[in-house]
Scaffold this motif. Structure first.
Motif, PDB file in Angstrom:
ATOM      1  N   TRP A 106      -4.889   5.593  -0.054  1.00  0.00           N
ATOM      2  CA  TRP A 106      -3.930   4.547   0.319  1.00  0.00           C
ATOM      3  C   TRP A 106      -3.481   4.703   1.769  1.00  0.00           C
ATOM      4  CZ3 TRP A 106      -4.326   0.820  -2.913  1.00  0.00           C
ATOM      5  CH2 TRP A 106      -4.551   1.060  -4.261  1.00  0.00           C
ATOM      6  N   TYR A 126       0.755   4.224  -2.719  1.00  0.00           N
ATOM      7  CA  TYR A 126       0.678   5.657  -2.373  1.00  0.00           C
ATOM      8  C   TYR A 126       1.788   6.443  -3.057  1.00  0.00           C
ATOM      9  CZ  TYR A 126       0.939  10.019   0.195  1.00  0.00           C
ATOM     10  OH  TYR A 126       0.994  11.366   0.514  1.00  0.00           O
ATOM     11  N   LEU A 143       0.820  -1.204   0.000  1.00  0.00           N
ATOM     12  CA  LEU A 143       0.000   0.000   0.000  1.00  0.00           C
ATOM     13  C   LEU A 143       0.863   1.267   0.000  1.00  0.00           C
ATOM     14  CD1 LEU A 143      -2.709  -1.203   2.540  1.00  0.00           C
ATOM     15  CD2 LEU A 143      -3.013  -0.879   0.071  1.00  0.00           C
TER      16      LEU A 143
END
Length: 512
Positions: free
Chosen positions: A148, A140, A136
């Motif tokens: 995110w 991002y 994640l």
């Protein structure tokens, strides 16, 4: 995702499940810690002395679905399969080609994860959560979308409710972020909104910790005094290599690429995070497997970088060779790292296990079997013998079964055919005594090194006392564990036990 890619991914996940269920010899039983986690389903709460609450929720699902060993092994296998899936998705997010997808996924699949995913413990989900958070973060960094950050917060919160070990991911990440331009995320308001979300999710557990005088700190202190003090830092580092024996060079390529490969410049914080997190574990003398969650994302980086080096004629030859090597180089590990051999074979060939430090237990001493293997033997024998003694009691429904440790109590509760609910002053069992019954008899399960004086100290409080039986499996960690029978108490057992519970809780700074 292309159809070809989807078929390969599904095949890998199915292969993962198939292999996972064939790594443990039928001679072995459940492992000591698994019994405690399963018993938590009978005592649901927002926290426990040993682990956070999420494992108990899974145990409850297993309980209502039949409590079979197949289901018990399913969940760690599922978390392992999902870890492979997240690594695949991470490689895709890094723009890796099919070779990178397959190579990176095989690197993480044919590794220590097979061992980790064979035990019903928080560790499998812990590794999945570490891997998912790193994935994640990459997402991002790729597009800077605030969503995110909230996904990271949610995964962190569930990881925290599974195993507090995930805090070390954050402790390693914050200094790493401070060293790279991406530190401007600290000025992002959404970051603090996501932080608030994580706090809200974990708040019930934090309240439980507060109400119980933060037993997590007492548990960590006890670990340091009894187990972590015996951890050798060099052995910790050696284990990191052995966890991914044969594919460790991929991790070296990953760390190199994070510094030198221009495409990976936005992800340079992962270079610093790796060393900061490993450094924290070394400083605290952490157990070697605490660090396993760090590695899957680096196999993703390594696979993508190596694939970029093989975009030539030679690479076309090397690619299938490298994928095959992930399996071939795993075979030596397969032969020693899993309980797939009869204990007698291990005893007859100790050098194979001694060379990898597998015969040295948490007490710092060498034993005949690896500790986890010995922890998977003798439990059915113990439960069967306690059942037999329980049947002979004149008043079985008012008989207390009291054990020395959580493994004994949990194994009896799981394997008993009579519905016995054994307890102990050890671990979470200290909160699970049912003192609403008036106990008149006692079945006492004692560790072998404490059996000598039990009749002398406890016998006078009963009209009849005897050594009833013991665990005879010489390969079991519980070998010699003795079962005593005490009939017709001369004292108030409930009061005596209540006083002992209070005493133990005071020692551990637990609320009475």
């Amino acid at each position: 995702m292309a159809l070809k890619h989807r078929i390969i991914l599904i095949s890998l996940i199915l292969l993962k499940f198939v292999i996972q269920y064939h790594l443990i010899s039928p001679v072995y039983e459940l492992q000591r810690d698994e019994f405690l986690h399963l018993d938590q389903a009978n005592h649901l709460a927002w926290g426990y002395l040993s682990v956070p609450p999420l494992t108990s929720w899974t145990s409850y699902l297993i309980k209502i679905a039949g409590n079979s060993e197949f289901l018990i092994k399913f969940f760690p296998a599922l978390y392992g399969a999902l870890t492979v899936l997240v690594v695949w998705k991470t490689i895709a997010a890094l723009k890796g080609n099919l070779f990178a997808l397959l190579f990176g996924s095989c690197c993480i699949m044919f590794s220590v994860l097979f061992r980790l995913n064979g035990l019903y413990q928080p560790n499998s989900l812990d590794v999945l959560c570490w891997t998912a958070i790193y994935y994640l973060i990459i997402q991002y960094l790729n597009n800077r979308q605030p969503k995110w950050l909230f996904y990271i917060a949610i995964v962190f919160a569930f990881g925290f409710l599974n195993k507090y070990n995930i805090v070390f991911l954050i402790l390693g990440l914050i200094p790493a972020l401070a060293l790279v331009p991406e530190r401007k995320v600290f000025m992002e308001r959404k970051l603090y909104g996501s932080l608030l979300l994580a706090i809200v999710i974990i708040l019930p557990n934090l309240i439980w910790q507060y109400q119980n005088n933060f037993p997590v700190f007492a548990h960590f202190k006890e670990l340091q005094a009894t187990q972590l003090v015996n951890v050798n830092r060099w052995s910790f580092l050696r284990s990191q290599f052995l966890f991914f024996f044969g594919t460790f060079p991929v991790l070296i390529f990953a760390l190199y690429a994070l510094v030198k490969y221009p495409i990976f410049k936005p992800y340079r914080l992962f270079f610093w995070s790796f060393f900061v997190t490993i450094g924290i574990f070394l400083f605290l003398r952490a157990k070697d497997y605490y660090a396993i969650g760090i590695y899957p994302v680096y196999f993703a980086f390594g696979a993508v970088y190596i694939s970029s080096l093989l975009e030539n004629k030679t690479g076309k030859i090397l690619k299938p060779v490298l994928i095959a090597l992930t399996v071939v180089l795993f075979l030596p590990v397969y032969n020693i790292a899993f309980p797939n051999r009869n204990p007698a074979y291990i005893v007859d060939h100790p050098e194979k296990y001694r060379n990898y430090g597998m015969l040295t237990w948490e007490d710092g001493k060498e034993h005949a079997l690896p500790q986890d293997f010995a922890d998977m033997l003798g439990w059915k024998e113990l439960a069967h013998k306690v059942d037999s003694i329980y049947r002979q009691m004149p008043d079985p429904e008012n008989t207390l079964v009291l054990c020395d440790n959580y493994g004994q109590a949990g194994a009896i509760n799981y394997y008993s055919k009579l519905g016995i609910k054994a307890v102990s002053f050890n671990a979470d069992y200290i909160n699970w005594f049912d003192l609403s019954k008036k106990y008149t008899n006692l079945i006492r399960v004692k560790n072998y090194w404490e059996r000598g004086i039990e009749l002398e100290t406890t016998g006078p409080f009963f009209k009849k006392s005897m050594v009833a039986d013991s665990v005879t499996n010489s390969y079991a960690r519980e070998h010699g564990t003795t079962v005593f029978s005490f009939i017709n108490a001369k004292i108030n057992i409930n009061k005596r036990v209540s006083n002992e519970i209070a005493s133990e809780k005071r020692k551990k700074n637990l609320p009475l």
